[in-house]
Design a protein around this motif. Structure first.
Motif, PDB file in Angstrom:
ATOM      1  N   UNK A   1     -19.080  17.737 -17.360  1.00  0.00           N
ATOM      2  CA  UNK A   1     -18.123  17.778 -18.681  1.00  0.00           C
ATOM      3  C   UNK A   1     -18.752  16.967 -19.709  1.00  0.00           C
ATOM      4  N   UNK A   2     -19.969  17.157 -20.178  1.00  0.00           N
ATOM      5  CA  UNK A   2     -20.571  16.516 -21.299  1.00  0.00           C
ATOM      6  C   UNK A   2     -20.708  17.763 -22.440  1.00  0.00           C
ATOM      7  N   UNK A   3     -20.211  17.177 -23.741  1.00  0.00           N
ATOM      8  CA  UNK A   3     -20.371  18.070 -24.666  1.00  0.00           C
ATOM      9  C   UNK A   3     -21.736  18.472 -24.968  1.00  0.00           C
ATOM     10  N   UNK A   4     -21.977  19.937 -25.354  1.00  0.00           N
ATOM     11  CA  UNK A   4     -23.222  20.401 -25.575  1.00  0.00           C
ATOM     12  C   UNK A   4     -22.879  21.942 -26.351  1.00  0.00           C
ATOM     13  N   UNK A   5     -23.909  22.570 -26.908  1.00  0.00           N
ATOM     14  CA  UNK A   5     -24.217  23.496 -27.720  1.00  0.00           C
ATOM     15  C   UNK A   5     -25.455  24.089 -27.306  1.00  0.00           C
ATOM     16  N   UNK A   6     -25.560  25.576 -27.366  1.00  0.00           N
ATOM     17  CA  UNK A   6     -26.864  26.286 -27.115  1.00  0.00           C
ATOM     18  C   UNK A   6     -27.110  27.022 -28.142  1.00  0.00           C
ATOM     19  N   UNK A   7     -28.660  27.013 -28.311  1.00  0.00           N
ATOM     20  CA  UNK A   7     -29.272  27.936 -29.286  1.00  0.00           C
ATOM     21  C   UNK A   7     -29.711  29.034 -28.546  1.00  0.00           C
TER      22      UNK A   7
ATOM     23  N   UNK B   1     -17.689  19.459 -33.852  1.00  0.00           N
ATOM     24  CA  UNK B   1     -16.597  20.026 -33.526  1.00  0.00           C
ATOM     25  C   UNK B   1     -16.049  20.017 -32.248  1.00  0.00           C
ATOM     26  N   UNK B   2     -16.854  20.141 -31.155  1.00  0.00           N
ATOM     27  CA  UNK B   2     -16.752  20.180 -29.737  1.00  0.00           C
ATOM     28  C   UNK B   2     -16.610  18.684 -29.238  1.00  0.00           C
ATOM     29  N   UNK B   3     -17.464  17.756 -29.894  1.00  0.00           N
ATOM     30  CA  UNK B   3     -17.356  16.654 -29.529  1.00  0.00           C
ATOM     31  C   UNK B   3     -15.875  15.739 -29.837  1.00  0.00           C
ATOM     32  N   UNK B   4     -15.238  16.240 -30.954  1.00  0.00           N
ATOM     33  CA  UNK B   4     -13.975  15.805 -31.530  1.00  0.00           C
ATOM     34  C   UNK B   4     -13.018  16.518 -30.850  1.00  0.00           C
ATOM     35  N   UNK B   5     -13.143  17.663 -30.166  1.00  0.00           N
ATOM     36  CA  UNK B   5     -12.095  18.322 -29.227  1.00  0.00           C
ATOM     37  C   UNK B   5     -11.590  19.352 -30.133  1.00  0.00           C
ATOM     38  N   UNK B   6     -11.903  19.811 -31.182  1.00  0.00           N
ATOM     39  CA  UNK B   6     -11.487  20.619 -32.042  1.00  0.00           C
ATOM     40  C   UNK B   6     -12.032  21.941 -31.660  1.00  0.00           C
ATOM     41  N   UNK B   7     -11.228  22.931 -31.700  1.00  0.00           N
ATOM     42  CA  UNK B   7     -11.278  24.327 -31.355  1.00  0.00           C
ATOM     43  C   UNK B   7     -11.128  24.572 -30.077  1.00  0.00           C
ATOM     44  N   UNK B   8     -10.859  26.113 -29.715  1.00  0.00           N
ATOM     45  CA  UNK B   8     -10.639  26.554 -28.323  1.00  0.00           C
ATOM     46  C   UNK B   8     -11.910  26.647 -27.324  1.00  0.00           C
ATOM     47  N   UNK B   9     -11.743  26.531 -26.091  1.00  0.00           N
ATOM     48  CA  UNK B   9     -12.990  26.602 -25.328  1.00  0.00           C
ATOM     49  C   UNK B   9     -13.997  27.658 -25.551  1.00  0.00           C
ATOM     50  N   UNK B  10     -15.178  27.636 -25.802  1.00  0.00           N
ATOM     51  CA  UNK B  10     -16.056  28.632 -25.937  1.00  0.00           C
ATOM     52  C   UNK B  10     -16.044  29.291 -27.369  1.00  0.00           C
ATOM     53  N   UNK B  11     -15.209  28.549 -28.335  1.00  0.00           N
ATOM     54  CA  UNK B  11     -15.249  28.732 -29.653  1.00  0.00           C
ATOM     55  C   UNK B  11     -15.738  27.598 -30.642  1.00  0.00           C
ATOM     56  N   UNK B  12     -16.725  27.683 -31.747  1.00  0.00           N
ATOM     57  CA  UNK B  12     -17.143  29.020 -32.230  1.00  0.00           C
ATOM     58  C   UNK B  12     -18.309  29.214 -31.704  1.00  0.00           C
ATOM     59  N   UNK B  13     -18.524  30.610 -31.692  1.00  0.00           N
ATOM     60  CA  UNK B  13     -20.003  31.282 -31.506  1.00  0.00           C
ATOM     61  C   UNK B  13     -20.158  32.138 -32.587  1.00  0.00           C
ATOM     62  N   UNK B  14     -21.795  31.916 -32.982  1.00  0.00           N
ATOM     63  CA  UNK B  14     -22.275  32.523 -34.078  1.00  0.00           C
ATOM     64  C   UNK B  14     -23.250  33.043 -33.942  1.00  0.00           C
ATOM     65  N   UNK B  15     -23.353  34.397 -34.564  1.00  0.00           N
ATOM     66  CA  UNK B  15     -24.614  35.236 -34.704  1.00  0.00           C
ATOM     67  C   UNK B  15     -24.991  34.966 -35.840  1.00  0.00           C
ATOM     68  N   UNK B  16     -26.221  34.588 -36.156  1.00  0.00           N
ATOM     69  CA  UNK B  16     -27.055  34.142 -37.365  1.00  0.00           C
ATOM     70  C   UNK B  16     -27.767  35.326 -38.138  1.00  0.00           C
ATOM     71  N   UNK B  17     -27.424  35.825 -39.091  1.00  0.00           N
ATOM     72  CA  UNK B  17     -27.900  37.082 -39.557  1.00  0.00           C
ATOM     73  C   UNK B  17     -29.526  36.895 -40.251  1.00  0.00           C
TER      74      UNK B  17
END
Length: 340
Positions: free
Chosen positions: A143-149, A310-326
């Motif tokens: 239950x640790x905040x993280x994001x993946x590339x 944003x995830x660390x602050x508890x903002x947004x729904x679970x799994x959101x946002x997710x971005x495809x970078x053009x």
């Protein structure tokens, strides 16, 4: 100068000095002013380890950087620019960035588990995401905040950002088929990295849309540095029906492709068309200029960091946002129409 020395200098208790530095409401304005002025004059800096123990957090975000000689997967120049964007975004939030290198021969899951046990950071940024990635499951359990590339079949609730490999592959293969090419090869990193599977799937779909068969002999998966890409190109050229076009998903791979073509007496852009996945310092020196794609890496790094914040602050729904970078296309002269 530590807090004890600062307190003795001011003839105040350590507790009063600590509360003044942390803007405690029970410290009057004059005392707070004296403490802050003395701290600045005497060069006092807080003991971050002690503060982390007291607060239960470190104020840091860890970025795990795989050390690899295969810069075609994600090279050092790529991540240095991305890290600059990450650091700028974190600094605006008062957070520090720590980079934790991990060797290719190390157990990456155990490496992460060890740092989690030490409480190295409050949140984590993971890259080089595997198709099945146990690190994601581990961080989910903790239950640790993280994001993946990158995306993974081991998808948790974390935000992720990924390069739009479907877009770039579709553009590259579409340019080849529109120019009359029918034998189109693909050079892509090994299947342990998830984006390779995305590229191959997009490659197959683009060929099917053009009414062309998929020949497994034209797909190379493996190391994609310049030497490996040169060897892969030589093997492709040795086929009974060799390709007339090559899409190489690698930073330094196009250099090897050009080298192998010329070793075989063929000219890139004239005899065999070539498109690279991303503009790099090496590709910018190629002649003829390479048709490839560009990214604003600092903006990309900033977006990656901001989704974690944003995830660390508890903002947004679970799994959101997710971005495809053009990507943006850079027109070169390496993919001219096939000469019959």
């Amino acid at each position: 100068m530590n807090i004890r020395g600062l307190a003795e200098h001011l003839n105040l208790s350590i507790g009063t000095v600590s509360r003044a530095l942390n803007h405690g409401r029970d410290v009057n304005a004059e005392t707070r002013r004296r403490v802050i002025e003395a701290a600045l004059a005497l060069g006092y800096t807080p003991n971050q380890s002690g503060r982390a123990l007291r607060r239960g957090r470190t104020g840091t975000v860890a970025f795990i950087l795989p050390l690899t000689t295969d810069s075609g997967t994600y090279g050092d120049p790529f991540f240095m620019a991305v890290l600059e964007g990450i650091q700028a975004a974190l600094e605006r939030e008062g957070l520090e960035l720590v980079v934790l290198p991990v060797r290719r021969d190390q157990d990456h899951v155990e490496h992460l588990r060890r740092h989690l046990g030490r409480g190295t950071a409050d949140a984590w940024l993971l890259v080089e995401i595997k198709r099945e990635d146990e690190r994601i499951a581990l961080l989910e359990r903790q239950r640790v905040p993280f994001a993946t590339f990158g995306q993974s079949l081991t998808q948790g609730h974390q935000p992720w950002i990924d390069l739009d490999f479907e877009q770039v592959t579709g553009i590259a293969i579409g340019r080849f088929t529109a120019a009359g090419h029918r034998r189109i090869a693909l050079i892509v990193p090994g299947d342990d990295v998830n984006f390779s599977q995305i590229v191959i799937g997009s490659y197959r779909s683009a060929l099917e849309r053009a009414g062309l068969p998929v020949d497994p002999q034209l797909i190379y998966q493996g190391p994609v540095d310049s030497a490996a890409s040169a060897a892969a190109t030589a093997r492709l050229l040795a086929l009974e029906d060799p390709p007339s076009a090559i899409f190489v998903v690698s930073e330094n791979g196009p250099v090897g492709v050009y080298t192998a073509l010329r070793a075989a007496g063929l000219e890139p852009g004239r005899d065999v068309s070539v498109i690279g996945s991303r503009e790099t310092a090496a590709s910018a020196l190629l002649d003829p200029p390479l048709t490839c794609f560009s990214l604003d890496l600092q903006r990309l790094g900033g977006a990656f960091a901001n989704m974690l914040i944003r995830s660390m602050k508890g903002e947004g729904e679970a799994g959101d946002p997710s971005i495809l970078w053009p990507f943006e296309t850079i027109e070169g002269r390496s993919d001219h129409p096939r000469i019959a």
